[in-house]
Write a protein that holds these residues in place. Structure first.
Motif, PDB file in Angstrom:
ATOM      1  N   LYS A 270     -12.623  11.449 -20.099  1.00 28.19           N
ATOM      2  CA  LYS A 270     -12.311  10.856 -18.800  1.00 28.19           C
ATOM      3  C   LYS A 270     -10.866  10.371 -18.753  1.00 28.19           C
ATOM      4  CE  LYS A 270     -16.969   9.183 -17.707  1.00 28.19           C
ATOM      5  NZ  LYS A 270     -17.776   7.995 -17.360  1.00 28.19           N
ATOM      6  N   PRO A 271     -10.278  10.267 -17.553  1.00 28.70           N
ATOM      7  CA  PRO A 271      -8.957   9.643 -17.428  1.00 28.70           C
ATOM      8  C   PRO A 271      -9.003   8.214 -17.959  1.00 28.70           C
ATOM      9  CG  PRO A 271      -9.591  10.737 -15.386  1.00 28.70           C
ATOM     10  CD  PRO A 271     -10.807  10.741 -16.259  1.00 28.70           C
ATOM     11  N   LYS A 272      -7.865   7.739 -18.417  1.00 32.70           N
ATOM     12  CA  LYS A 272      -7.812   6.433 -19.082  1.00 32.70           C
ATOM     13  C   LYS A 272      -7.126   5.378 -18.206  1.00 32.70           C
ATOM     14  CE  LYS A 272      -7.945   8.468 -23.696  1.00 32.70           C
ATOM     15  NZ  LYS A 272      -8.484   9.735 -23.167  1.00 32.70           N
TER      16      LYS A 272
ATOM     17  N   PHE B 101     -13.217   6.420 -14.962  1.00 31.10           N
ATOM     18  CA  PHE B 101     -12.216   6.264 -16.023  1.00 31.10           C
ATOM     19  C   PHE B 101     -12.865   5.617 -17.228  1.00 31.10           C
ATOM     20  CE2 PHE B 101     -11.788   2.759 -12.921  1.00 31.10           C
ATOM     21  CZ  PHE B 101     -12.233   1.709 -13.696  1.00 31.10           C
ATOM     22  N   VAL B 102     -12.158   5.645 -18.343  1.00 27.90           N
ATOM     23  CA  VAL B 102     -12.529   4.897 -19.531  1.00 27.90           C
ATOM     24  C   VAL B 102     -11.435   3.863 -19.766  1.00 27.90           C
ATOM     25  CG1 VAL B 102     -11.423   6.564 -21.082  1.00 27.90           C
ATOM     26  CG2 VAL B 102     -13.183   5.023 -21.966  1.00 27.90           C
ATOM     27  N   ILE B 103     -11.830   2.656 -20.106  1.00 27.27           N
ATOM     28  CA  ILE B 103     -10.868   1.570 -20.280  1.00 27.27           C
ATOM     29  C   ILE B 103     -10.312   1.564 -21.701  1.00 27.27           C
ATOM     30  CG2 ILE B 103     -10.646  -0.948 -20.441  1.00 27.27           C
ATOM     31  CD1 ILE B 103     -12.361  -1.196 -17.989  1.00 27.27           C
ATOM     32  N   VAL B 104      -9.004   1.401 -21.787  1.00 28.09           N
ATOM     33  CA  VAL B 104      -8.299   1.246 -23.055  1.00 28.09           C
ATOM     34  C   VAL B 104      -7.876  -0.209 -23.166  1.00 28.09           C
ATOM     35  CG1 VAL B 104      -6.318   1.962 -24.434  1.00 28.09           C
ATOM     36  CG2 VAL B 104      -7.483   3.622 -22.954  1.00 28.09           C
ATOM     37  N   ALA B 105      -8.218  -0.858 -24.264  1.00 31.42           N
ATOM     38  CA  ALA B 105      -7.991  -2.299 -24.389  1.00 31.42           C
ATOM     39  C   ALA B 105      -7.260  -2.641 -25.677  1.00 31.42           C
ATOM     40  CB  ALA B 105      -9.314  -3.051 -24.315  1.00 31.42           C
TER      41      ALA B 105
ATOM     42  N   TYR C 295     -15.808  -1.322 -24.579  1.00 27.55           N
ATOM     43  CA  TYR C 295     -15.547  -0.288 -23.580  1.00 27.55           C
ATOM     44  C   TYR C 295     -15.838   1.118 -24.087  1.00 27.55           C
ATOM     45  CZ  TYR C 295     -13.121  -4.341 -21.741  1.00 27.55           C
ATOM     46  OH  TYR C 295     -12.827  -5.604 -21.305  1.00 27.55           O
ATOM     47  N   GLY C 296     -16.360   1.232 -25.303  1.00 29.23           N
ATOM     48  CA  GLY C 296     -16.628   2.543 -25.871  1.00 29.23           C
ATOM     49  C   GLY C 296     -15.392   3.133 -26.526  1.00 29.23           C
TER      50      GLY C 296
ATOM     51  N   LYS D 217       0.858  -1.179   0.000  1.00 25.09           N
ATOM     52  CA  LYS D 217       0.000   0.000   0.000  1.00 25.09           C
ATOM     53  C   LYS D 217       0.901   1.237   0.000  1.00 25.09           C
ATOM     54  CE  LYS D 217      -0.725   0.109   5.028  1.00 25.09           C
ATOM     55  NZ  LYS D 217      -1.775   0.078   6.088  1.00 25.09           N
ATOM     56  N   GLY D 218       0.351   2.353  -0.442  1.00 28.07           N
ATOM     57  CA  GLY D 218       1.149   3.560  -0.570  1.00 28.07           C
ATOM     58  C   GLY D 218       1.872   3.671  -1.890  1.00 28.07           C
ATOM     59  N   MET D 219       1.712   2.674  -2.767  1.00 27.51           N
ATOM     60  CA  MET D 219       2.403   2.662  -4.052  1.00 27.51           C
ATOM     61  C   MET D 219       1.716   3.606  -5.031  1.00 27.51           C
ATOM     62  SD  MET D 219       3.235  -0.726  -6.310  1.00 27.51           S
ATOM     63  CE  MET D 219       4.057  -0.644  -7.911  1.00 27.51           C
ATOM     64  N   ALA D 220       2.482   4.474  -5.683  1.00 26.16           N
ATOM     65  CA  ALA D 220       1.945   5.388  -6.688  1.00 26.16           C
ATOM     66  C   ALA D 220       1.668   4.620  -7.975  1.00 26.16           C
ATOM     67  CB  ALA D 220       2.918   6.521  -6.951  1.00 26.16           C
ATOM     68  N   ARG D 221       0.483   4.819  -8.536  1.00 22.22           N
ATOM     69  CA  ARG D 221       0.057   4.087  -9.726  1.00 22.22           C
ATOM     70  C   ARG D 221      -0.481   5.048 -10.780  1.00 22.22           C
ATOM     71  NH1 ARG D 221       1.146  -1.465 -10.194  1.00 22.22           N
ATOM     72  NH2 ARG D 221       0.462  -2.616  -8.360  1.00 22.22           N
ATOM     73  N   ASP D 222      -0.499   4.560 -12.015  1.00 22.89           N
ATOM     74  CA  ASP D 222      -1.251   5.257 -13.053  1.00 22.89           C
ATOM     75  C   ASP D 222      -1.827   4.220 -14.000  1.00 22.89           C
ATOM     76  OD1 ASP D 222       0.434   4.904 -15.550  1.00 22.89           O
ATOM     77  OD2 ASP D 222       1.905   5.963 -14.322  1.00 22.89           O
ATOM     78  N   GLY D 223      -2.704   4.685 -14.881  1.00 14.18           N
ATOM     79  CA  GLY D 223      -3.451   3.779 -15.751  1.00 14.18           C
ATOM     80  C   GLY D 223      -2.656   3.077 -16.811  1.00 14.18           C
ATOM     81  N   GLY D 224      -1.393   3.471 -17.009  1.00 11.56           N
ATOM     82  CA  GLY D 224      -0.490   2.707 -17.851  1.00 11.56           C
ATOM     83  C   GLY D 224      -0.569   2.968 -19.333  1.00 11.56           C
TER      84      GLY D 224
END
Length: 346
Positions: free
Chosen positions: A117-119, A148-152, A109-110, A57-64
């Protein structure tokens, strides 16, 4: 005229002839002491090169997915199984929330490019749930707002990255998340104890209602297709004893998920997505213990989350499973510090 449940089920069953038979099964098992375990199989055409990871926990993340990715800081530590080290497909966090990502060819996912929205990469969907939520209710409240919106992008090997997400918590609550026609659909409640793949979840429920009228002691469908697996495992899960002894409860969950697995070497050239089971997991939500069984090795090993999770802000830890090492028992001491994998982006 309102359609009967049987006409819906028939239509869904007939539509399966146009779909590939997909992979993976997830169950939520209730013990005799009202605790819960989640069992899951991973079926795929090849070895998924899965490693286990322990994230603090405490790990910084982003949507990649680069610019515009959603950002967050993990509120919970988690142990997860990675898929080709581009996505989190299975795991449990320190609150006992379990996430299982399974293939769903109907996923839509549109248009992410048109959204403001953030991805979020499809590979990060399960991890986002594990990092941010301790209960299913908390997750449903947050995710139904669609932050968010999902990128696939396509998966390694060129397969479409369509998936739906199941989560469960230590109270036995459960939810299924699917994106159909660009819209998020959520099935929330403890009654949603089974998930496989195609067709969409509402149609799976309709098909299963038909098989419930037939009765599992009379006849159950026997193929490896997702709808048949859904019907068989639903009946088996309801028929299984609710064991109070933790060891027997774990054994029962494994026996159920093994019984629905696809043997190694099984393939159908007419149904290219019928695939062998390559690994299975069982997550004990009360004991915070994550079991892993490779179909390539005759042994089970497990991880106690209290032993393996790094301290808040610590370095991620990896259990390298390349080469299919023969492991058994508790394996926390075999994790080593490692840079986290990057989520599927292109």
């Amino acid at each position: 005229m309102k359609k009967s449940i049987f006409s819906i089920a028939l239509g869904a069953a007939l539509s399966l002839s146009a779909l590939p038979a997909d992979a993976c099964t997830r169950i939520l098992y209730e013990t005799g002491t009202k605790s819960y375990l989640v069992g899951r199989s991973m079926d795929w055409m090849v070895d998924t090169q899965t490693d286990l990871w322990a994230f603090p926990k405490g790990m910084a993340r982003d949507g990649g997915v680069g610019q515009g990715s959603i950002k967050w800081t993990a509120k919970h530590g988690s142990v997860i199984s990675a898929f080709f080290n581009v996505g989190t497909v299975d795991g449990m966090n320190d609150a006992g929330l379990v996430a299982n990502v399974l293939y769903l060819v109907e996923s839509d996912y549109g248009d992410a490019a048109a959204s403001k929205k953030p991805k979020l990469s499809i590979g990060a969907w399960g991890q986002y749930a594990l990092d941010n939520f301790g209960t299913v209710a908390e997750a449903v409240t947050a995710l139904q707002k669609e932050p968010f919106v999902i990128v696939a992008p396509d998966l390694p090997g060129g397969h479409k990255a369509g998936a739906h997400l199941a989560i469960a918590d230590a109270s036995g609550d459960s939810a299924i998340f699917e994106y159909l026609g660009g819209k998020l659909v959520i099935h929330h409640g403890p009654q949603y104890t089974v998930m496989t793949n195609s067709p969409s979840y509402d149609q799976q429920l309709a098909i299963n209602t038909y098989w419930n009228t037939v009765g599992g002691l009379q006849f159950l469908p026997g193929t490896a297709r997702a709808a048949d697996r859904f019907a068989r495992i639903s009946w088996n899960l309801n028929a299984a004893a609710k064991e109070s002894d933790p060891r027997l409860a774990t054994a029962t969950t494994f026996s159920l998920i093994r019984a629905i697995s696809v043997p190694l070497g099984i393939a159908d050239p007419k149904q290219p997505n019928i695939a062998s089971t390559v690994w299975r997991t069982v997550s004990d939500e009360q004991a915070k213990r994550y079991y892993f069984e490779s179909a390539y090795n005759p042994a089970i090993f497990w991880v106690d989350l209290e032993k393996v999770l790094p301290a808040a802000g610590g370095k991620p830890m990896k259990l390298d499973l390349s080469g299919r090492p023969m492991l058994s028992g508790e394996v926390s001491d075999k994790f080593v510090a490692a840079e986290p994998f990057k989520f599927l982006s292109k």
